[in-house]
Design a protein around this motif. Structure first.
Motif, mmCIF file in Angstrom:
data_model
loop_
_atom_site.group_PDB
_atom_site.id
_atom_site.type_symbol
_atom_site.label_atom_id
_atom_site.label_comp_id
_atom_site.label_asym_id
_atom_site.label_seq_id
_atom_site.Cartn_x
_atom_site.Cartn_y
_atom_site.Cartn_z
ATOM 1 N N ILE A 116 -7.693 -0.497 22.692
ATOM 2 C CA ILE A 116 -6.853 -1.713 22.271
ATOM 3 C C ILE A 116 -7.548 -2.750 22.511
ATOM 4 C CG2 ILE A 116 -4.516 -2.709 22.874
ATOM 5 C CD1 ILE A 116 -3.924 0.169 23.738
ATOM 6 N N ASP A 117 -7.550 -3.908 21.690
ATOM 7 C CA ASP A 117 -8.526 -5.057 21.772
ATOM 8 C C ASP A 117 -8.042 -6.091 20.770
ATOM 9 O OD1 ASP A 117 -11.532 -5.488 22.789
ATOM 10 O OD2 ASP A 117 -10.409 -7.183 21.625
ATOM 11 N N ASP A 118 -7.799 -7.220 21.199
ATOM 12 C CA ASP A 118 -7.287 -8.454 20.301
ATOM 13 C C ASP A 118 -8.267 -8.881 19.287
ATOM 14 O OD1 ASP A 118 -8.797 -9.590 22.551
ATOM 15 O OD2 ASP A 118 -8.251 -11.473 21.516
ATOM 16 N N ARG A 119 -9.480 -8.152 19.265
ATOM 17 C CA ARG A 119 -10.528 -8.589 18.557
ATOM 18 C C ARG A 119 -10.948 -7.593 17.633
ATOM 19 N NH1 ARG A 119 -15.189 -12.232 20.883
ATOM 20 N NH2 ARG A 119 -15.619 -12.372 18.295
ATOM 21 N N PHE A 158 -8.288 -0.201 27.422
ATOM 22 C CA PHE A 158 -7.829 -1.673 27.123
ATOM 23 C C PHE A 158 -8.774 -2.655 27.142
ATOM 24 C CE2 PHE A 158 -4.150 0.449 28.875
ATOM 25 C CZ PHE A 158 -3.071 -0.137 27.867
ATOM 26 N N ASP A 159 -9.094 -3.642 26.368
ATOM 27 C CA ASP A 159 -9.892 -5.004 26.606
ATOM 28 C C ASP A 159 -8.911 -5.810 27.553
ATOM 29 O OD1 ASP A 159 -11.312 -7.572 26.233
ATOM 30 O OD2 ASP A 159 -9.209 -7.894 24.609
ATOM 31 N N ALA A 160 -9.375 -6.745 28.264
ATOM 32 C CA ALA A 160 -8.618 -7.661 29.182
ATOM 33 C C ALA A 160 -8.383 -8.849 28.594
ATOM 34 C CB ALA A 160 -9.482 -7.853 30.332
ATOM 35 N N ASP A 161 -9.196 -9.853 28.583
ATOM 36 C CA ASP A 161 -8.924 -11.288 28.071
ATOM 37 C C ASP A 161 -8.008 -11.244 26.728
ATOM 38 O OD1 ASP A 161 -9.960 -12.043 30.195
ATOM 39 O OD2 ASP A 161 -12.063 -12.585 29.208
ATOM 40 N N LYS A 162 -6.827 -11.917 26.830
ATOM 41 C CA LYS A 162 -5.921 -12.114 25.518
ATOM 42 C C LYS A 162 -5.488 -10.749 24.925
ATOM 43 C CE LYS A 162 -6.452 -16.433 24.367
ATOM 44 N NZ LYS A 162 -5.250 -17.038 24.201
ATOM 45 N N THR A 163 -5.689 -9.627 25.809
ATOM 46 C CA THR A 163 -5.176 -8.273 25.574
ATOM 47 C C THR A 163 -3.978 -7.989 26.883
ATOM 48 O OG1 THR A 163 -6.854 -7.587 24.260
ATOM 49 C CG2 THR A 163 -5.460 -5.751 25.124
ATOM 50 N N LEU A 164 -4.517 -7.949 28.015
ATOM 51 C CA LEU A 164 -3.601 -7.792 29.164
ATOM 52 C C LEU A 164 -3.225 -9.061 29.642
ATOM 53 C CD1 LEU A 164 -5.941 -5.209 31.304
ATOM 54 C CD2 LEU A 164 -3.951 -4.679 29.855
HETATM 55 MG MG LIG Z 1 -10.019 -10.266 24.365
#
Ligand SMILES: [Mg+2]
Length: 161
Positions: free
Chosen positions: A124-127, A8-14
């Protein structure tokens, strides 16, 4: 796809904050999924995150975190939110290169004698902009764009089978 490792990515993902490296002490706990730092910066963990991490762990999936943040901040925030123990490997760096962080996770696992093929990894990442280099340097990893390819974290549970 049969996935063994989910990263996982963290910022904006978790959670909804875009940069936890900004958070400063003292950090106040509002509830299980919400914190606030002394300057009023707020962070909220997305609704299905905790359950999904729990279920992935239950299924024996290895969990990794790859985040562009100062390592001490990442550790602190994850511990305050009680999410730290879900992750087998946490790579937090002060640079944005996810493909390097993922290869670090890969190497850590190899040191432990665990071999995972690119096809068995989900990232999994928001970018989406990270995915090109991941594919170029690491091969056929299943890259999932958060909020586009999936709308909530529970969908991960269907994708790993
Ligand atoms: Mg992110």
């Amino acid at each position: 796809m049969k996935i063994k490792l989910v990263i996982f990515d963290a910022d904006k993902t978790l959670w909804d904050h875009y940069n936890i490296s900004e958070f400063q002490d003292p950090i106040k706990i509002i509830n299980e999924n919400e914190i606030e730092d002394y300057k009023g910066r707020k962070l909220k963990v997305f609704p299905e995150v905790r359950n999904t991490l729990h279920e992935l762990k239950d299924k024996g999936i290895i969990l990794g975190l790859a985040t562009w943040n100062f390592p001490d901040k990442t550790e602190k925030i994850l511990k305050i939110l009680n999410l730290y123990n879900y992750f087998d490997i946490i790579i937090s760096r002060d640079f944005p290169y996810k493909f390097i962080m993922i290869s670090e996770i890969y190497n850590e696992l190899r040191k432990k004698g665990i071999k995972v093929k690119p096809e068995e990894i989900m990232f999994i990442d928001d970018r989406r902009s990270h995915f090109g280099n991941v594919w170029l340097y690491l091969g056929n990893i299943n890259c999932i764009e958060m909020w586009k390819d999936i709308k909530n974290h529970k969908e991960i549970l269907f994708l790993i089978e």
